[in-house]
Design a protein around this motif. Structure first.
Motif, PDB file in Angstrom:
ATOM      1  N   VAL A 115      85.323 -70.971 -21.558  1.00  0.00           N
ATOM      2  CA  VAL A 115      85.917 -70.230 -20.441  1.00  0.00           C
ATOM      3  C   VAL A 115      87.265 -70.833 -20.055  1.00  0.00           C
ATOM      4  CG1 VAL A 115      85.655 -69.552 -18.017  1.00  0.00           C
ATOM      5  CG2 VAL A 115      83.676 -69.466 -19.560  1.00  0.00           C
ATOM      6  N   LEU A 116      87.294 -72.165 -19.940  1.00  0.00           N
ATOM      7  CA  LEU A 116      88.541 -72.843 -19.584  1.00  0.00           C
ATOM      8  C   LEU A 116      89.557 -72.776 -20.732  1.00  0.00           C
ATOM      9  CD1 LEU A 116      87.129 -75.954 -17.679  1.00  0.00           C
ATOM     10  CD2 LEU A 116      88.215 -73.933 -16.706  1.00  0.00           C
ATOM     11  N   LEU A 117      89.080 -72.829 -21.966  1.00  0.00           N
ATOM     12  CA  LEU A 117      89.967 -72.674 -23.119  1.00  0.00           C
ATOM     13  C   LEU A 117      90.609 -71.295 -23.130  1.00  0.00           C
ATOM     14  CD1 LEU A 117      88.011 -74.426 -26.029  1.00  0.00           C
ATOM     15  CD2 LEU A 117      90.364 -74.927 -25.338  1.00  0.00           C
ATOM     16  N   ASP A 118      89.823 -70.282 -22.796  1.00  0.00           N
ATOM     17  CA  ASP A 118      90.328 -68.907 -22.742  1.00  0.00           C
ATOM     18  C   ASP A 118      91.492 -68.799 -21.757  1.00  0.00           C
ATOM     19  OD1 ASP A 118      90.546 -66.142 -23.026  1.00  0.00           O
ATOM     20  OD2 ASP A 118      88.998 -65.749 -21.536  1.00  0.00           O
ATOM     21  N   ARG A 119      91.299 -69.365 -20.572  1.00  0.00           N
ATOM     22  CA  ARG A 119      92.366 -69.330 -19.558  1.00  0.00           C
ATOM     23  C   ARG A 119      93.593 -70.110 -20.031  1.00  0.00           C
ATOM     24  NH1 ARG A 119      90.925 -67.175 -14.806  1.00  0.00           N
ATOM     25  NH2 ARG A 119      88.700 -66.785 -14.462  1.00  0.00           N
ATOM     26  N   ASN A 120      93.347 -71.226 -20.709  1.00  0.00           N
ATOM     27  CA  ASN A 120      94.446 -72.042 -21.208  1.00  0.00           C
ATOM     28  C   ASN A 120      95.241 -71.303 -22.285  1.00  0.00           C
ATOM     29  OD1 ASN A 120      95.229 -74.254 -23.504  1.00  0.00           O
ATOM     30  ND2 ASN A 120      95.654 -75.021 -21.448  1.00  0.00           N
ATOM     31  N   TYR A 121      94.553 -70.566 -23.149  1.00  0.00           N
ATOM     32  CA  TYR A 121      95.241 -69.760 -24.164  1.00  0.00           C
ATOM     33  C   TYR A 121      96.191 -68.774 -23.488  1.00  0.00           C
ATOM     34  CZ  TYR A 121      92.836 -70.996 -28.544  1.00  0.00           C
ATOM     35  OH  TYR A 121      92.391 -71.634 -29.673  1.00  0.00           O
ATOM     36  N   ASN A 122      95.712 -68.167 -22.412  1.00  0.00           N
ATOM     37  CA  ASN A 122      96.535 -67.202 -21.676  1.00  0.00           C
ATOM     38  C   ASN A 122      97.775 -67.881 -21.090  1.00  0.00           C
ATOM     39  OD1 ASN A 122      96.730 -64.447 -20.137  1.00  0.00           O
ATOM     40  ND2 ASN A 122      96.969 -66.009 -18.575  1.00  0.00           N
ATOM     41  N   ASP A 123      97.575 -69.030 -20.446  1.00  0.00           N
ATOM     42  CA  ASP A 123      98.694 -69.755 -19.825  1.00  0.00           C
ATOM     43  C   ASP A 123      99.736 -70.163 -20.863  1.00  0.00           C
ATOM     44  OD1 ASP A 123      97.562 -69.619 -17.276  1.00  0.00           O
ATOM     45  OD2 ASP A 123      96.444 -71.477 -17.540  1.00  0.00           O
ATOM     46  N   ARG A 124      99.264 -70.684 -21.989  1.00  0.00           N
ATOM     47  CA  ARG A 124     100.192 -71.134 -23.032  1.00  0.00           C
ATOM     48  C   ARG A 124     100.940 -69.956 -23.657  1.00  0.00           C
ATOM     49  NH1 ARG A 124      97.841 -73.982 -27.503  1.00  0.00           N
ATOM     50  NH2 ARG A 124      95.818 -73.077 -27.012  1.00  0.00           N
ATOM     51  N   ALA A 125     100.253 -68.825 -23.798  1.00  0.00           N
ATOM     52  CA  ALA A 125     100.901 -67.639 -24.378  1.00  0.00           C
ATOM     53  C   ALA A 125     102.046 -67.154 -23.494  1.00  0.00           C
ATOM     54  CB  ALA A 125      99.881 -66.524 -24.572  1.00  0.00           C
ATOM     55  N   PHE A 127     106.028 -67.004 -24.509  1.00  0.00           N
ATOM     56  CA  PHE A 127     106.814 -65.766 -24.392  1.00  0.00           C
ATOM     57  C   PHE A 127     108.108 -66.026 -23.620  1.00  0.00           C
ATOM     58  CE2 PHE A 127     107.817 -61.790 -22.077  1.00  0.00           C
ATOM     59  CZ  PHE A 127     108.060 -60.957 -23.163  1.00  0.00           C
ATOM     60  N   LYS A 128     108.001 -66.816 -22.544  1.00  0.00           N
ATOM     61  CA  LYS A 128     109.182 -67.121 -21.742  1.00  0.00           C
ATOM     62  C   LYS A 128     110.144 -68.058 -22.474  1.00  0.00           C
ATOM     63  CE  LYS A 128     107.220 -66.065 -17.256  1.00  0.00           C
ATOM     64  NZ  LYS A 128     106.896 -66.500 -15.885  1.00  0.00           N
ATOM     65  N   LEU A 129     109.607 -68.788 -23.454  1.00  0.00           N
ATOM     66  CA  LEU A 129     110.460 -69.640 -24.292  1.00  0.00           C
ATOM     67  C   LEU A 129     110.948 -68.878 -25.530  1.00  0.00           C
ATOM     68  CD1 LEU A 129     108.437 -72.981 -24.101  1.00  0.00           C
ATOM     69  CD2 LEU A 129     110.740 -72.604 -23.199  1.00  0.00           C
ATOM     70  N   ASN A 130     110.719 -67.553 -25.518  1.00  0.00           N
ATOM     71  CA  ASN A 130     111.164 -66.641 -26.590  1.00  0.00           C
ATOM     72  C   ASN A 130     110.442 -66.848 -27.923  1.00  0.00           C
ATOM     73  OD1 ASN A 130     113.135 -65.292 -24.979  1.00  0.00           O
ATOM     74  ND2 ASN A 130     114.481 -67.064 -25.215  1.00  0.00           N
ATOM     75  N   ASP A 131     109.299 -67.498 -27.880  1.00  0.00           N
ATOM     76  CA  ASP A 131     108.477 -67.618 -29.086  1.00  0.00           C
ATOM     77  C   ASP A 131     107.426 -66.505 -29.033  1.00  0.00           C
ATOM     78  OD1 ASP A 131     107.105 -68.344 -31.330  1.00  0.00           O
ATOM     79  OD2 ASP A 131     106.907 -70.465 -30.789  1.00  0.00           O
ATOM     80  N   VAL A 132     107.884 -65.265 -29.204  1.00  0.00           N
ATOM     81  CA  VAL A 132     107.041 -64.079 -28.987  1.00  0.00           C
ATOM     82  C   VAL A 132     105.917 -64.006 -30.019  1.00  0.00           C
ATOM     83  CG1 VAL A 132     107.023 -61.564 -28.809  1.00  0.00           C
ATOM     84  CG2 VAL A 132     109.003 -62.861 -27.978  1.00  0.00           C
ATOM     85  N   LYS A 133     106.227 -64.301 -31.271  1.00  0.00           N
ATOM     86  CA  LYS A 133     105.227 -64.216 -32.331  1.00  0.00           C
ATOM     87  C   LYS A 133     104.049 -65.145 -32.060  1.00  0.00           C
ATOM     88  CE  LYS A 133     104.769 -64.508 -37.380  1.00  0.00           C
ATOM     89  NZ  LYS A 133     105.477 -64.809 -38.648  1.00  0.00           N
ATOM     90  N   GLU A 134     104.352 -66.380 -31.656  1.00  0.00           N
ATOM     91  CA  GLU A 134     103.297 -67.357 -31.351  1.00  0.00           C
ATOM     92  C   GLU A 134     102.501 -66.925 -30.120  1.00  0.00           C
ATOM     93  OE1 GLU A 134     101.131 -70.756 -32.291  1.00  0.00           O
ATOM     94  OE2 GLU A 134     102.787 -69.859 -33.405  1.00  0.00           O
ATOM     95  N   ALA A 135     103.195 -66.365 -29.131  1.00  0.00           N
ATOM     96  CA  ALA A 135     102.530 -65.895 -27.907  1.00  0.00           C
ATOM     97  C   ALA A 135     101.536 -64.778 -28.224  1.00  0.00           C
ATOM     98  CB  ALA A 135     103.573 -65.399 -26.904  1.00  0.00           C
ATOM     99  N   ILE A 136     101.956 -63.828 -29.051  1.00  0.00           N
ATOM    100  CA  ILE A 136     101.080 -62.716 -29.442  1.00  0.00           C
ATOM    101  C   ILE A 136      99.884 -63.244 -30.234  1.00  0.00           C
ATOM    102  CG2 ILE A 136     100.921 -60.676 -30.950  1.00  0.00           C
ATOM    103  CD1 ILE A 136     103.831 -60.035 -30.088  1.00  0.00           C
ATOM    104  N   SER A 142     106.273 -77.307 -18.515  1.00  0.00           N
ATOM    105  CA  SER A 142     105.059 -76.516 -18.312  1.00  0.00           C
ATOM    106  C   SER A 142     104.255 -76.451 -19.610  1.00  0.00           C
ATOM    107  CB  SER A 142     105.420 -75.112 -17.839  1.00  0.00           C
ATOM    108  OG  SER A 142     104.251 -74.355 -17.595  1.00  0.00           O
ATOM    109  N   LYS A 143     104.933 -76.164 -20.716  1.00  0.00           N
ATOM    110  CA  LYS A 143     104.263 -76.103 -22.022  1.00  0.00           C
ATOM    111  C   LYS A 143     103.640 -77.454 -22.367  1.00  0.00           C
ATOM    112  CE  LYS A 143     105.076 -75.116 -26.929  1.00  0.00           C
ATOM    113  NZ  LYS A 143     104.445 -76.360 -27.380  1.00  0.00           N
ATOM    114  N   LYS A 175     108.486 -73.421 -11.122  1.00  0.00           N
ATOM    115  CA  LYS A 175     109.832 -73.977 -10.946  1.00  0.00           C
ATOM    116  C   LYS A 175     110.799 -73.508 -12.037  1.00  0.00           C
ATOM    117  CE  LYS A 175     110.045 -78.473  -9.931  1.00  0.00           C
ATOM    118  NZ  LYS A 175     110.727 -78.696  -8.667  1.00  0.00           N
ATOM    119  N   GLY A 176     110.264 -72.862 -13.068  1.00  0.00           N
ATOM    120  CA  GLY A 176     111.113 -72.385 -14.163  1.00  0.00           C
ATOM    121  C   GLY A 176     111.390 -73.443 -15.223  1.00  0.00           C
ATOM    122  N   ASP A 177     110.667 -74.561 -15.163  1.00  0.00           N
ATOM    123  CA  ASP A 177     110.812 -75.623 -16.157  1.00  0.00           C
ATOM    124  C   ASP A 177     109.761 -75.375 -17.244  1.00  0.00           C
ATOM    125  OD1 ASP A 177     110.982 -77.923 -17.655  1.00  0.00           O
ATOM    126  OD2 ASP A 177     111.032 -79.290 -15.933  1.00  0.00           O
TER     127      ASP A 177
END
Length: 333
Positions: free
Chosen positions: A148-158, A162-171, A130-131, A124-126
């Motif tokens: 395994v589930l933590l790994d997927r969650n790390y990906n989702d949060r990253a 990134f979409k919230l412009n927190d690129v350093k934290e995402a990387i 989402s975070k 929805k772009g919210d």
């Protein structure tokens, strides 16, 4: 003697009631299990509205079925609405399921509900909400100690960061995932992390971006996933184009175009052909450039005509629906 007889009657009445309650409970739970199997079958057959109707039948028996089963039914209802692209109804079902799972303190199901809610807010772009729910899911997965589930969650949060412009934290999150979960990471997740890192670095560090896309390419080639390979080749072609390395740009864009032509995805083809036309024009290969510009024009017209036909069809359906309602009202009068 009279008191003993009275106690015996009361005891007998209590036992009969208990047997009746247990029998009803077992019947309803057996019915629920059968219905869940039916719902899963309907979802598999993509009969989502029929599956929702079966979910509603079970939900109407709320007082007679186990809370966990009720929550699982609501999760399926949420999934069906999600697949029908009814995001608000999907959220409503997931939130109701979440409240049930929280009452019975089922951490795994709480995590699943939080993650699904976060997914919908993402679409929805919210991104803030989402975070919020991805973070809640992270706490649940951490409590479960499920790598395994933590790994997927790390990906989702990253991705959300990134979409919230927190690129350093995402990387940082993606790097942590690649090292922390290396032993349990599936090829699919490794590729996802590498591709995300390629995307995250692209605006500021193209060399690092190309490095991660190249690593992703090697992993994708092992899986022979032509869809992902097409995306990586296109992204690398665009970066080489931005770097002014026109020969390499043409090479990777051409590879991407070849793969994309087999998917019949016109939007992707238009984007790639447009880039190719520009690159070949810069290289002075005007005949090739004109070829791809013409392909862009033809495909664009085709997409436009299909959208126009779809719009006309929807208008016609609405018109018929209105006329039908008018006829029914006229008959009632």
């Amino acid at each position: 003697m009279f008191k003993q007889r009275k106690l015996n009657k009361q005891s007998s009445f209590f036992i009969k009631n208990l047997i009746f309650v247990v029998t009803v409970f077992l019947y309803l739970n057996t019915l629920c299990a059968q219905k869940l199997t039916l719902i899963d079958s309907l979802i598999k057959e993509e009969k989502f509205r029929a599956a929702i109707n079966e979910c509603i039948k079970i939900i109407n028996l709320e007082k007679g079925i186990d809370s966990l089963d009720l929550g699982n039914v609501l999760m399926r209802k949420g999934k069906c609405f999600f697949l029908l692209e009814n995001r608000d109804s999907s959220l409503s079902a997931y939130f109701t399921a979440l409240s049930i799972f929280e009452k019975i303190k089922n951490t795994r199901r709480i995590a699943a509900a939080n993650s699904n809610i976060a997914d919908i807010y993402h679409i929805k772009g919210d991104y803030q909400n989402s975070k919020k729910y991805y973070d809640e899911a992270y706490k649940n997965y951490y409590e479960l100690k499920d790598p395994v589930l933590l790994d997927r969650n790390y990906n989702d949060r990253a991705v959300i960061l990134f979409k919230l412009n927190d690129v350093k934290e995402a990387i940082g999150l993606q790097h942590n995932a690649l090292t922390q979960f290396a032993s349990v990471m599936t090829d699919d997740m490794r590729i996802r992390h590498l591709m995300n890192l390629g995307t995250f670095f692209e605006p500021t560090d193209r060399d690092s971006s190309l490095y991660y896309y190249s690593r992703a390419e090697k992993n994708i080639l092992k899986l022979k996933d032509t869809t992902l390979l097409s995306i990586v080749y296109n992204n690398m072609g665009v970066i080489y184009k931005q770097n002014g390395d026109w020969q390499k740009s043409a090479l990777y864009l051409q590879k991407s175009a070849y793969l994309t032509e087999h998917f019949n995805n016109k939007a992707d083809e238009i984007r790639i052909y447009n880039n190719l036309a520009e690159v070949y024009d810069t290289l002075g290969l005007h005949q090739k450039s004109n070829h791809y510009y013409k392909r862009v024009v033809v495909l664009s017209e085709d997409v436009f005509n299909k959208e126009k036909d779809k719009f006309s069809s929807e208008l016609a359906e609405k018109y018929e629906s209105v006329k039908k309602d008018e006829r029914i009202k006229a008959q009632e009068i």
